[in-house]
Design an enzyme around this catalytic site. Structure first.
Site, mmCIF file in Angstrom:
data_model
loop_
_atom_site.group_PDB
_atom_site.id
_atom_site.type_symbol
_atom_site.label_atom_id
_atom_site.label_comp_id
_atom_site.label_asym_id
_atom_site.label_seq_id
_atom_site.Cartn_x
_atom_site.Cartn_y
_atom_site.Cartn_z
ATOM 1 N N HIS A 206 24.743 45.032 34.361
ATOM 2 C CA HIS A 206 25.704 44.131 33.907
ATOM 3 C C HIS A 206 25.046 43.094 32.658
ATOM 4 C CE1 HIS A 206 28.229 40.513 34.187
ATOM 5 N NE2 HIS A 206 29.029 41.141 34.969
ATOM 6 N N CYS A 244 31.566 44.316 31.042
ATOM 7 C CA CYS A 244 32.256 43.052 31.241
ATOM 8 C C CYS A 244 32.725 42.461 30.101
ATOM 9 C CB CYS A 244 30.903 42.349 32.248
ATOM 10 S SG CYS A 244 31.888 40.877 32.545
ATOM 11 N N HIS A 271 34.606 45.444 34.348
ATOM 12 C CA HIS A 271 34.989 44.040 34.882
ATOM 13 C C HIS A 271 36.176 43.671 33.685
ATOM 14 C CE1 HIS A 271 31.233 42.778 37.386
ATOM 15 N NE2 HIS A 271 31.700 43.859 37.870
ATOM 16 N N ASP A 316 37.801 40.713 36.851
ATOM 17 C CA ASP A 316 36.758 39.765 37.212
ATOM 18 C C ASP A 316 37.359 38.405 37.859
ATOM 19 O OD1 ASP A 316 34.231 39.198 37.331
ATOM 20 O OD2 ASP A 316 33.901 39.313 35.347
ATOM 21 N N HIS A 317 36.853 37.477 37.367
ATOM 22 C CA HIS A 317 37.095 36.144 38.090
ATOM 23 C C HIS A 317 38.615 35.885 37.659
ATOM 24 C CE1 HIS A 317 32.797 35.176 36.437
ATOM 25 N NE2 HIS A 317 32.868 36.031 37.708
ATOM 26 N N TYR A 330 36.806 33.692 42.723
ATOM 27 C CA TYR A 330 36.988 34.748 43.584
ATOM 28 C C TYR A 330 38.216 34.548 44.657
ATOM 29 C CZ TYR A 330 33.168 37.378 41.442
ATOM 30 O OH TYR A 330 32.545 38.046 40.350
HETATM 31 C C1 DNO Z 1 30.069 37.402 38.292
HETATM 32 C C2 DNO Z 1 29.587 38.430 38.502
HETATM 33 C C3 DNO Z 1 28.216 38.663 38.332
HETATM 34 C C4 DNO Z 1 27.576 39.886 38.588
HETATM 35 C C5 DNO Z 1 26.299 40.068 38.412
HETATM 36 C C6 DNO Z 1 25.920 41.636 38.299
HETATM 37 O O1 DNO Z 1 31.119 37.122 38.774
HETATM 38 O O2 DNO Z 1 29.896 39.329 37.451
HETATM 39 O O3 DNO Z 1 27.634 37.886 39.229
HETATM 40 O O4 DNO Z 1 27.966 40.285 39.989
HETATM 41 O O5 DNO Z 1 25.784 39.419 37.555
HETATM 42 O O6 DNO Z 1 24.607 41.885 38.853
#
Ligand code: DNO
Length: 357
Positions: A206, A244, A271, A316-317, A330
């Site tokens: 990531h 991401c 993501h 993602d978020h 989340y």
């Molecule tokens: C945030 C996520 C990160 C991700 C880690 C991967 O929401 O994208 O916490 O899980 O950085 O290791």
């Protein structure tokens, strides 16, 4: 595009899988054993119980996020061998239950960082905010005190067990350069990639979030050059990326559509989220709609559609909307909206492609 949804486990998430089931198009749950201390082996019976629960809803459990990396591996110190062996065992155990992708990151001490978790947006929702001034330009000593007291910062991605060791960790990283961190990442990958290949697992790093150095600590997975350098470490099919958009995109020098075109093929996991970047470099997370933020989300989905991307994708978020009380970023509602937006774009691009227009 294999649509997934991140979930933090029974008793550890406000979202229920019964409800995720009602979001159209979701095939799998992205999961993790969040109760495990970093560095511990994920035991077979623990994995089995989680995977069976997820599958009982008809979802796949192909993607794990994250198996975190012990600081000794990032620091490259004498303890690392033990933790690398544990990591290998976790990979084997996960492979035994059909896991295909493990997301991880290589950020020293801190995972993703925000200065505010529930900042109001003009539409009455709230979302996560990064205020440069508040995180950067701070006296390191004052920072150490702040973290020791865990007062005005909340770090949702942070393993709480680090709070008590913060001074010691900062001291350990004092001498570590970016090059050292690259070397330690390469050492780790050389060790684990053969095991991952054998287990049928792709490792997916990531990017750093935000993708620049914070608190005087090195950060190395930040954009095109570093993703290329990562690939050069090993051409193993297990040496992959978690692409991401929100992490890479918070540096406006990173053109996420171009990056998606360059790296989607090496990214078994993607993501997708949008952010609005302000002139002073602060940023806030917005809905997935391209016009709500600074990132060309529809351009990224077009790239994925053009290349018939068959990797795993998750919204993602999301914002916190409709009064939902949930883990920062989340919740159920805004991520469900995000999924419908992403699948809608995908369907439209696919249709246009098939009709040759
Ligand atoms: C945030 C996520 C990160 C991700 C880690 C991967 O929401 O994208 O916490 O899980 O950085 O290791």
């Amino acid at each position: 595009m294999n649509m997934t949804f991140r979930w933090f486990g029974r008793g550890n998430d406000t979202v229920q899988l019964e409800h995720v089931k009602q979001i159209p198009g979701v095939k799998g749950i992205v999961w993790g054993l969040h109760q495990k201390a970093v560095g511990e082996v994920w035991e077979k019976h623990e994995i089995e119980s989680e995977v069976n629960y997820i599958r009982s809803f008809g979802f796949h459990a192909d993607v794990v996020e994250s198996v975190n990396i012990h600081e000794s591996i990032k620091l490259g110190n004498a303890e690392r061998s033990r933790y690398i062996e544990n990591y290998k065992q976790t990979i084997r155990n996960l492979g035994g239950f059909g896991v295909k992708v493990i997301c991880y990151n290589f950020m020293p001490i801190f995972d993703w960082t925000r200065s505010e978790l529930f900042r109001a947006l003009p539409d009455g929702s709230t979302s996560m905010f990064y205020e440069k001034e508040k995180v950067e330009n701070r006296d390191p000593q004052e920072l150490i005190e702040t973290f020791s007291n865990y007062s005005d910062f909340t770090l949702p991605g942070w393993e709480p067990e680090k709070i008590g060791r913060i001074k010691e960790l900062f001291a350990a990283y004092r001498e570590l350069t970016e090059e050292d961190l690259w070397n330690n990442l390469a050492y780790f990958l050389y060790e684990i990639l053969p095991v991952a290949e054998e287990a049928g697992i792709k490792m997916a790093i990531h990017p750093d979030d935000p993708p620049w150095s914070i608190f005087g600590l090195p950060r190395i997975i930040t954009g095109k050059e570093s993703l290329e350098r990562l690939q050069k470490i090993s051409d193993s099919p297990s040496n992959g990326i978690t692409f991401c958009t929100g992490s890479l995109g918070s540096n406006s020098d990173n053109n996420i559509v171009e990056l998606a075109a360059d790296f989607a093929e090496r990214s078994p996991f993607t993501h997708i989220r949008n952010i609005k970047i302000f002139e002073n470099g602060d940023f806030i997370e917005t809905s997935h709609l391209s016009s709500d933020g600074s990132l060309d989300i529809k351009g990224v989905v077009k790239v994925l559609s053009d290349s018939q991307y068959d990797g795993y994708v998750r919204p993602d978020h999301g914002r916190h909307i409709w009064g939902e009380k949930c883990r920062p970023g989340y919740g159920l509602y805004d991520r469900a909206l995000g999924i419908m937006h992403l699948l809608g774009l995908w369907d439209a691009y696919q249709t246009v492609k098939q009709e040759g227009k």
